[in-house]
Design a protein around this motif. Sequence first.
Motif, PDB file in Angstrom:
ATOM      1  N   GLU A 143      -1.377   7.579 -11.630  1.00  0.00           N
ATOM      2  CA  GLU A 143      -2.584   8.310 -12.002  1.00  0.00           C
ATOM      3  C   GLU A 143      -2.266   9.440 -12.971  1.00  0.00           C
ATOM      4  O   GLU A 143      -1.121   9.870 -13.114  1.00  0.00           O
ATOM      5  CB  GLU A 143      -3.273   8.835 -10.739  1.00  0.00           C
ATOM      6  N   ASN A 170       0.787  -1.230   0.000  1.00  0.00           N
ATOM      7  CA  ASN A 170       0.000   0.000   0.000  1.00  0.00           C
ATOM      8  C   ASN A 170       0.820   1.281   0.000  1.00  0.00           C
ATOM      9  O   ASN A 170       0.263   2.356  -0.232  1.00  0.00           O
ATOM     10  CB  ASN A 170      -0.936   0.036   1.215  1.00  0.00           C
ATOM     11  N   ASN A 202      -0.683   5.091  -0.833  1.00  0.00           N
ATOM     12  CA  ASN A 202      -1.784   4.727  -1.723  1.00  0.00           C
ATOM     13  C   ASN A 202      -3.070   4.454  -0.959  1.00  0.00           C
ATOM     14  O   ASN A 202      -4.161   4.644  -1.498  1.00  0.00           O
ATOM     15  CB  ASN A 202      -1.382   3.514  -2.565  1.00  0.00           C
ATOM     16  N   ASP A 203      -2.951   4.013   0.297  1.00  0.00           N
ATOM     17  CA  ASP A 203      -4.146   3.765   1.098  1.00  0.00           C
ATOM     18  C   ASP A 203      -4.847   5.064   1.489  1.00  0.00           C
ATOM     19  O   ASP A 203      -6.026   5.064   1.822  1.00  0.00           O
ATOM     20  CB  ASP A 203      -3.800   2.954   2.355  1.00  0.00           C
ATOM     21  N   LYS A 204      -4.135   6.190   1.452  1.00  0.00           N
ATOM     22  CA  LYS A 204      -4.736   7.491   1.745  1.00  0.00           C
ATOM     23  C   LYS A 204      -4.799   8.382   0.507  1.00  0.00           C
ATOM     24  O   LYS A 204      -5.224   9.543   0.595  1.00  0.00           O
ATOM     25  CB  LYS A 204      -3.939   8.208   2.847  1.00  0.00           C
ATOM     26  N   ARG A 205      -4.355   7.844  -0.620  1.00  0.00           N
ATOM     27  CA  ARG A 205      -4.400   8.552  -1.907  1.00  0.00           C
ATOM     28  C   ARG A 205      -3.707   9.910  -1.827  1.00  0.00           C
ATOM     29  O   ARG A 205      -4.232  10.923  -2.294  1.00  0.00           O
ATOM     30  CB  ARG A 205      -5.846   8.702  -2.405  1.00  0.00           C
ATOM     31  N   ASP A 206      -2.534   9.927  -1.198  1.00  0.00           N
ATOM     32  CA  ASP A 206      -1.773  11.168  -1.140  1.00  0.00           C
ATOM     33  C   ASP A 206      -0.285  10.886  -1.264  1.00  0.00           C
ATOM     34  O   ASP A 206       0.150   9.736  -1.365  1.00  0.00           O
ATOM     35  CB  ASP A 206      -2.089  11.967   0.127  1.00  0.00           C
ATOM     36  N   GLY A 214       0.289   2.922  -7.437  1.00  0.00           N
ATOM     37  CA  GLY A 214      -0.793   3.697  -6.855  1.00  0.00           C
ATOM     38  C   GLY A 214      -0.897   5.113  -7.394  1.00  0.00           C
ATOM     39  O   GLY A 214      -1.119   5.333  -8.588  1.00  0.00           O
ATOM     40  N   VAL A 215      -0.721   6.094  -6.502  1.00  0.00           N
ATOM     41  CA  VAL A 215      -0.852   7.503  -6.851  1.00  0.00           C
ATOM     42  C   VAL A 215       0.066   7.877  -8.009  1.00  0.00           C
ATOM     43  O   VAL A 215      -0.272   8.718  -8.853  1.00  0.00           O
ATOM     44  CB  VAL A 215      -0.547   8.382  -5.614  1.00  0.00           C
ATOM     45  N   LYS A 259      -2.597  15.964  -2.331  1.00  0.00           N
ATOM     46  CA  LYS A 259      -3.713  15.081  -2.651  1.00  0.00           C
ATOM     47  C   LYS A 259      -4.729  15.873  -3.457  1.00  0.00           C
ATOM     48  O   LYS A 259      -4.736  17.110  -3.429  1.00  0.00           O
ATOM     49  CB  LYS A 259      -4.349  14.495  -1.397  1.00  0.00           C
TER      50      LYS A 259
END
Length: 239
Positions: free
Chosen positions: A164, A49, A77-81, A160-161, A95
Amino acid sequence: MANSVGFAEPSTQRADGYFEGVLEFVASSYRADGSADSREPLRILTSANRMLFPSLEASEPFANNAPPGVESMLVRNDKRDMILYGDGYDAYQFKGYDLTLLGLAFKALAMGGIPSDLEAPEYVGRFALRGFQTRLWRYRDESGLRVDVCFSDDFRVNWGVLSESWLFGSGGLKVDSLDRFLAQGQVPVRLEVFSGELRRMSLNLLKVEEVGVAASTLEIPHPKVLRSSTRLLIDLVRN
């Protein structure tokens, strides 16, 4: 205890799981005669994560573009920041819309000379590279620069982030399909940038070490304090 797996054994991980351990890259730039001008390490600690870049100040091309004092980066990635650590107590959180602005800043900087807008890639073929099975994709831009990227899916990393579109896509550097490759968990084993026949820079994956990463290593360390990312964005564009 660390289990050094070289370049083949990570494929034994569960197909639906993400790699946990250490990735060690080296970034190189080259002179006109083809000899290496510099070699800089880039080390990544990654779990299912989160991901930590502990020494950004030593790595290219970020070191040339980052505001003074930015020393490392934590991707949650678990907090999308994403957290950028500065000198002293500063930690800057990105974020949502702030990530979009950061992507625009990276585009403005053109990442230290790497082309910021590349055409759709051409699939060249499959190659064995340092024990990995890779697929080579070739990008070109209007100026004649060529970027070759060898991706492997022998094991999967949760980018993850970083996968994007704020970074690669409509928000930042327009590199067709790269966000998709990263979102699938593929790992770049080699990236090379050419101007004509001259190799300008490369990024190579040299070592993979499958090892448990302590959760505390991937937390914001005490006594870091979260700050607004606005000032850092302004400094990044001006730097």
